[in-house]
Motif scaffolding. Structure first.
Motif, PDB file in Angstrom:
ATOM      1  N   THR A   3       0.891  -1.129   0.106  1.00  0.00           N
ATOM      2  CA  THR A   3       0.284  -0.201   0.147  1.00  0.00           C
ATOM      3  C   THR A   3       0.712   1.077   0.209  1.00  0.00           C
ATOM      4  N   ILE A   5       0.989   5.839   0.486  1.00  0.00           N
ATOM      5  CA  ILE A   5       0.198   6.735   1.237  1.00  0.00           C
ATOM      6  C   ILE A   5       1.255   7.896   0.656  1.00  0.00           C
ATOM      7  N   LEU A 206     -10.191   7.707   8.501  1.00  0.00           N
ATOM      8  CA  LEU A 206      -8.594   7.200   7.846  1.00  0.00           C
ATOM      9  C   LEU A 206      -7.491   6.126   8.497  1.00  0.00           C
ATOM     10  N   LYS A 207      -7.961   7.333   9.868  1.00  0.00           N
ATOM     11  CA  LYS A 207      -6.887   6.538  11.177  1.00  0.00           C
ATOM     12  C   LYS A 207      -6.987   5.008  10.565  1.00  0.00           C
ATOM     13  N   LEU A 210      -6.400   2.737   8.030  1.00  0.00           N
ATOM     14  CA  LEU A 210      -4.485   2.410   7.523  1.00  0.00           C
ATOM     15  C   LEU A 210      -4.154   2.021   8.440  1.00  0.00           C
ATOM     16  N   THR A 213      -5.425  -3.697  11.246  1.00  0.00           N
ATOM     17  CA  THR A 213      -6.657  -4.403  11.260  1.00  0.00           C
ATOM     18  C   THR A 213      -7.389  -4.405  12.403  1.00  0.00           C
ATOM     19  N   GLN A 221     -10.953  -2.063   4.263  1.00  0.00           N
ATOM     20  CA  GLN A 221      -9.493  -2.079   3.274  1.00  0.00           C
ATOM     21  C   GLN A 221      -9.622  -3.654   3.070  1.00  0.00           C
ATOM     22  N   ARG A 224      -7.147  -4.787  -2.337  1.00  0.00           N
ATOM     23  CA  ARG A 224      -5.827  -5.042  -1.850  1.00  0.00           C
ATOM     24  C   ARG A 224      -5.690  -5.075  -3.392  1.00  0.00           C
ATOM     25  N   TRP A 232      -3.025   5.842  -1.677  1.00  0.00           N
ATOM     26  CA  TRP A 232      -3.925   6.080  -0.705  1.00  0.00           C
ATOM     27  C   TRP A 232      -3.714   7.593  -1.361  1.00  0.00           C
ATOM     28  N   ALA A 239      -5.472  13.560   7.140  1.00  0.00           N
ATOM     29  CA  ALA A 239      -3.967  12.367   7.105  1.00  0.00           C
ATOM     30  C   ALA A 239      -3.782  13.235   8.256  1.00  0.00           C
ATOM     31  N   LEU A 242      -3.252  10.403  11.355  1.00  0.00           N
ATOM     32  CA  LEU A 242      -1.886   8.950  10.961  1.00  0.00           C
ATOM     33  C   LEU A 242      -0.408   9.354  11.111  1.00  0.00           C
TER      34      LEU A 242
END
Ligand code: 6PG
Length: 244
Positions: A3, A5, A206-207, A210, A213, A221, A224, A232, A239, A242
């Motif tokens: 992923t 970002i 978003l937090k 990302l 899980t 999520q 993939r 992202w 953000a 994050l």
């Protein structure tokens, strides 16, 4: 592929970077196969990106080689204010030389199930699919709902379980309506998936999405790509929670 970002200062920067991604994906697909397939996201976030593409890429992109589909559609007429088709038509299609035949909209004039079935068969024709083949979009644009949904794959909805159909009419309890949506098999078969996330209202989700899980896996999520790029793109406000 992991992923990626990318965090950019603000919404105008988000649109510029997203438009450049769109152009790069289009040019490489057209160089390889003479056409580019993209699925657009709906909602509010991408509207200004579509306007930027219309204003600054009208002549820079070969629109006659670009085929546009929708990741999902609200079950409203195409001229309804909530229609994703209407939003994209007003912001983009009506301003660029794209042939009408290159725009693949969900015919919400039909009942939900028929609209989903017809859209699936349209995808099968467009991509020349056989048997259980999946369409491989060159680019899929997605958004992030504050409940962690993407396209119209909402938490707790039946479409989350779909493993073979390309498009389903998904009943969304909280809105008491159907949405027509591409399914995970299609999203995860794309060459590139680009999430666009903007504004402080999306910071918490978003937090969570990302982050590691948690107990409940958010639908977003589960996007993939099995053999594709996952990017992202978020602005600073989205953000801000994050951990960097
Ligand atoms: C839709 C979308 C949906 C959207 C998210 C985020 O039809 O609504 O496809 O998945 O991307 O709800 O919406 P906003 O950009 O409006 O926050």
């Amino acid at each position: 592929m992991g992923t990626e970002i990318k965090i950019v200062p603000d919404s105008p920067a988000l649109n510029r970077v997203a438009a450049a991604e769109f152009q790069t994906a289009a040019e490489s697909a057209i160089a390889e196969r003479d056409w580019f397939s993209v699925a657009l996201s709906g909602g509010n976030t991408p509207r200004s990106l579509y306007s930027l593409l219309a204003q600054e890429y009208k002549t820079a992109l070969p629109w006659n080689k670009i085929h546009i589909s929708f990741g999902d559609e609200r079950y409203v007429p195409p001229d309804h204010p909530d229609s994703n088709y209407r939003m994209a038509n007003e912001a983009l299609f009506s301003h660029v030389p794209i042939p009408a035949g290159n725009i693949h909209r969900v015919r919400t004039e039909l009942d939900p199930e028929s609209a989903a079935k017809e859209y699936e068969s349209e995808l099968r024709t467009q991509f020349g699919l056989k048997n259980n083949d999946l369409p491989r979009f060159d680019l899929v644009l997605l958004g992030l709902g504050d409940d962690g949904h993407t396209a119209s794959l909402f938490p707790g909805s039946a479409a989350l379980q779909e493993t073979s159909r390309l498009v389903v009419a998904n009943w969304v309890e909280k809105f008491q309506t159907f949405r027509i949506t591409l399914t995970f098999p299609v999203l995860n078969h794309a060459a590139e998936v680009l999430f666009l996330v903007s504004g402080k209202g999306k910071a918490q989700i978003l937090k969570e999405v990302l982050g590691p899980t948690g107990a409940t896996e958010f639908p977003s999520q589960r996007v993939r790509p099995e053999n594709g790029r996952l990017l992202w793109l978020a602005d600073q406000e989205a953000a801000r929670l994050l951990s960097r």
